[in-house]
Design an enzyme around this catalytic site. Structure first.
Site, mmCIF file in Angstrom:
data_model
loop_
_atom_site.group_PDB
_atom_site.id
_atom_site.type_symbol
_atom_site.label_atom_id
_atom_site.label_comp_id
_atom_site.label_asym_id
_atom_site.label_seq_id
_atom_site.Cartn_x
_atom_site.Cartn_y
_atom_site.Cartn_z
ATOM 1 N N TRP A 102 0.823 -1.217 0.000
ATOM 2 C CA TRP A 102 0.000 0.000 0.000
ATOM 3 C C TRP A 102 0.847 1.252 0.000
ATOM 4 C CZ3 TRP A 102 -4.312 -0.753 -2.084
ATOM 5 C CH2 TRP A 102 -5.024 -1.928 -1.856
ATOM 6 N N ASP A 176 -1.900 6.455 6.312
ATOM 7 C CA ASP A 176 -2.948 5.595 5.750
ATOM 8 C C ASP A 176 -3.255 4.528 6.809
ATOM 9 O OD1 ASP A 176 -4.540 3.740 4.488
ATOM 10 O OD2 ASP A 176 -3.188 3.389 2.794
ATOM 11 N N LYS A 200 -12.601 -1.902 5.677
ATOM 12 C CA LYS A 200 -11.875 -2.859 6.511
ATOM 13 C C LYS A 200 -12.474 -2.860 7.919
ATOM 14 C CE LYS A 200 -9.245 -2.977 2.812
ATOM 15 N NZ LYS A 200 -8.208 -2.070 2.519
HETATM 16 C C1 LIG Z 1 -7.640 -1.533 1.203
HETATM 17 C C2 LIG Z 1 -6.570 -0.526 1.386
HETATM 18 C C3 LIG Z 1 -6.386 0.544 0.498
HETATM 19 C C4 LIG Z 1 -7.163 0.680 -0.796
HETATM 20 O O1 LIG Z 1 -8.443 1.049 -0.623
HETATM 21 P P1 LIG Z 1 -9.414 1.211 -1.886
HETATM 22 O O2 LIG Z 1 -10.678 1.581 -1.221
HETATM 23 O O3 LIG Z 1 -9.455 -0.078 -2.620
HETATM 24 O O4 LIG Z 1 -8.865 2.315 -2.716
HETATM 25 C C5 LIG Z 1 -5.401 1.464 0.769
HETATM 26 N N1 LIG Z 1 -4.629 1.347 1.848
HETATM 27 C C6 LIG Z 1 -4.753 0.324 2.724
HETATM 28 C C7 LIG Z 1 -3.856 0.238 3.904
HETATM 29 C C8 LIG Z 1 -5.727 -0.631 2.518
HETATM 30 O O5 LIG Z 1 -5.859 -1.651 3.381
#
Ligand SMILES: *Cc1c(COP(=O)(O)O)cnc(C)c1O
Length: 365
Positions: A102, A176, A200
Site C-alpha cells: 500500500w 494511511d 476494513k
Molecule cells: C484496502 C486498502 C487501500 C485501498 O483502498 P481502496 O478503497 O481499494 O482504494 C489502501 N490502503 C490500505 C492500507 C488498505 O488496506
C-alpha cells in the site's frame, strides 16, 4: 442471533451482526419517517441527523481534537493517494516510507503530483520488518511524510506512530490507517492527516474518512478536482457533492456499536487478545504453519501465514470453508493464507480458526 460463518476477508470485511440486524430493520423505513436511508435527500433533516451523529461519535471514539476536521469522502484509499498530494504537496517534496504494497502504491501515485521519494524501505526483508525510524532519510523541506500504519497485505503494523519532531522534522505526518483505524488510539500530536477507507474496519466500501488538521486545508493544486479539494469538502460539511449516504449511515451504526462495547480501548484489548492467540499458535505448532513477520512488526489485524507444505493449501481452504471459516486465502502477491481479524471478528472466531488449524495439522502432519 443466527449462527453465521466467520468471515476472515481482508476487505470488504465482516461487520458486527447487530449492525446488520439494525440496518435490515431500518431498510424500508428509518425511524418511522417512511423512507429508507438510501432514499433520503442528503440535505433533509433525517440524513443530517444521521451524519451529525456519526461524525460526533467517531470524534468522541478517537478523541479527535477540535483543530482537526473530519471529512466523509469518496474515492477510497487509492483515491486518497492522489487526493493527499494534490491537497498537501504544493507541488514540492513528499517523503514516503515503504513498508508494503500500500505504501508502495502511495509513493508511485504521489510521484505524479510531486517530487516524491522513498525515505526508507523494508523491501530487502520481503516487507517483514519495519525500518528503524532513526534511519529514515527525510528531506528538510518535505511538504509531508507518508506512512501506511498497517500494511493489510503484508501484515506489518506500526505499534506507535513516529515522532517526526523528535527527528528534527517539521513536516506533517500523513497516515494511511485504512485497515486498523478504531482498533487503537491515535496520537494526534504526531499527525497532520489520517485517512481510512471504510471497508476494513468501519463499514461498507465507498466511504473514506479523512481527519485533517485545519492548517493543511486550503492549499490544493489547481488541477485538484473541486470535489476532492479538502477546503470544499470541509466548508460544506462533506456535502459539496452528494456523500455516500448509506455507507455513512452504516459507519455510524458501527461507531455506536464500538461505543457500546467499551470504545477504542476495548477494541484494542480485544485485538491484542485475538492476535496473541493466533500468533502463539503460529509460533508453537511444530513448524506445520509459519508466520514470517518480525515480532515487533506483527499486525493485530491482518495475519498472513503459510503451510510449510504448500501442496496442502487447497485442502486447507476447502476444509476451513466446510467448518464455516471463510476467505482465508492469502493475497495473490504474497500467497499462502491470511486471516484478517478486524474489530467485528469475535474472539470465538479466532478460537474456531485455531481449533481448525490444530485439527488440520494433526490430520496432515
Ligand atoms: C484496502 C486498502 C487501500 C485501498 O483502498 P481502496 O478503497 O481499494 O482504494 C489502501 N490502503 C490500505 C492500507 C488498505 O488496506
Amino acid at each position: 442471533m443466527t449462527l453465521r460463518p466467520y468471515n476472515f476477508s481482508a476487505g470488504p470485511a465482516t461487520l458486527p451482526e447487530s449492525v446488520l440486524h439494525t440496518a435490515a430493520a431500518d431498510m424500508l423505513d428509518w425511524h418511522g419517517c417512511g423512507m429508507g436511508v438510501m432514499e433520503m435527500s442528503h440535505r433533509g433533516k433525517e440524513f443530517i441527523a444521521i451524519y451529525e451523529q456519526a461524525e460526533a461519535t467517531v470524534r468522541e471514539l478517537l478523541a479527535v481534537p477540535a483543530h482537526f476536521r473530519i471529512l466523509f469522502m469518496q474515492g477510497g484509499g487509492l483515491g486518497e493517494n492522489a487526493i493527499v498530494p494534490m491537497n498537501l504537496s504544493r507541488g514540492g517534496l513528499v517523503d514516503v516510507v515503504v513498508t508494503g504494497s500500500w505504501s508502495q502504491k502511495s509513493l508511485k501515485e504521489a510521484q505524479r503530483y510531486a517530487d516524491a521519494a522513498c525515505a526508507a524501505s523494508n523491501e530487502a526483508s520481503g516487507h517483514t520488518t519495519l525500518p528503524a525510524v532513526a534511519s529514515w532519510q527525510l528531506r528538510r523541506d518535505a511538504a509531508y511524510v507518508h506512512i501506511c500504519s498497517n500494511e493489510t497485505i503484508h501484515g506489518v503494523e506500526f505499534q506507535t506512530l513516529p515522532d517526526l519532531k523528535a527527528l528534527g522534522c517539521e513536516a506533517p505526518l500523513v497516515v494511511d490507517a485504512s485497515s486498523h483505524i478504531l482498533s487503537r488510539s491515535i496520537d494526534w500530536d504526531r499527525v497532520g492527516l489520517v485517512f481510512a477507507g471504510a471497508q476494513k474496519n468501519i463499514g461498507p466500501a465507498g466511504v473514506t474518512l479523512v481527519f485533517v488538521r485545519d492548517d493543511l486545508i486550503g492549499h490544493a493544486l489547481p488541477i485538484c478536482p473541486s470535489a476532492f479539494d479538502y477546503k470544499n469538502v470541509a466548508v460544506n460539511g462533506s456535502m459539496y457533492n452528494t456523500p455516500p449516504t448509506y455507507g455513512i449511515y452504516i459507519a455510524g451504526l458501527v461507531f455506536e456499536w464500538i461505543r457500546e462495547q467499551g470504545g477504542v480501548a476495548e477494541m484494542e484489548r480485544r485485538a491484542i487478545e485475538k492476535s496473541t492467540l493466533l500468533y502463539r499458535y503460529l509460533d508453537d505448532n511444530g513448524g506445520f504453519y509459519v508466520n514470517r513477520i518480525a515480532s515487533d512488526a506483527r499486525s493485530r489485524m491482518n495475519v498472513p501465514f503459510f503451510l510449510a507444505d504448500e501442496s496442502l493449501n487447497e485442502a486447507f481452504l476447502a476444509g476451513a470453508k466446510a467448518q464455516g471459516l471463510l476467505q482465508l486465502k492469502g493475497h495473490k502477491s504474497v500467497g499462502g493464507m491470511r486471516a484478517s481479524i478486524y474489530n467485528a471478528m469475535p474472539l470465538a472466531g479466532v478460537q474456531a480458526l485455531v481449533n481448525y488449524m490444530q485439527d488440520f495439522a494433526h490430520r496432515h502432519g
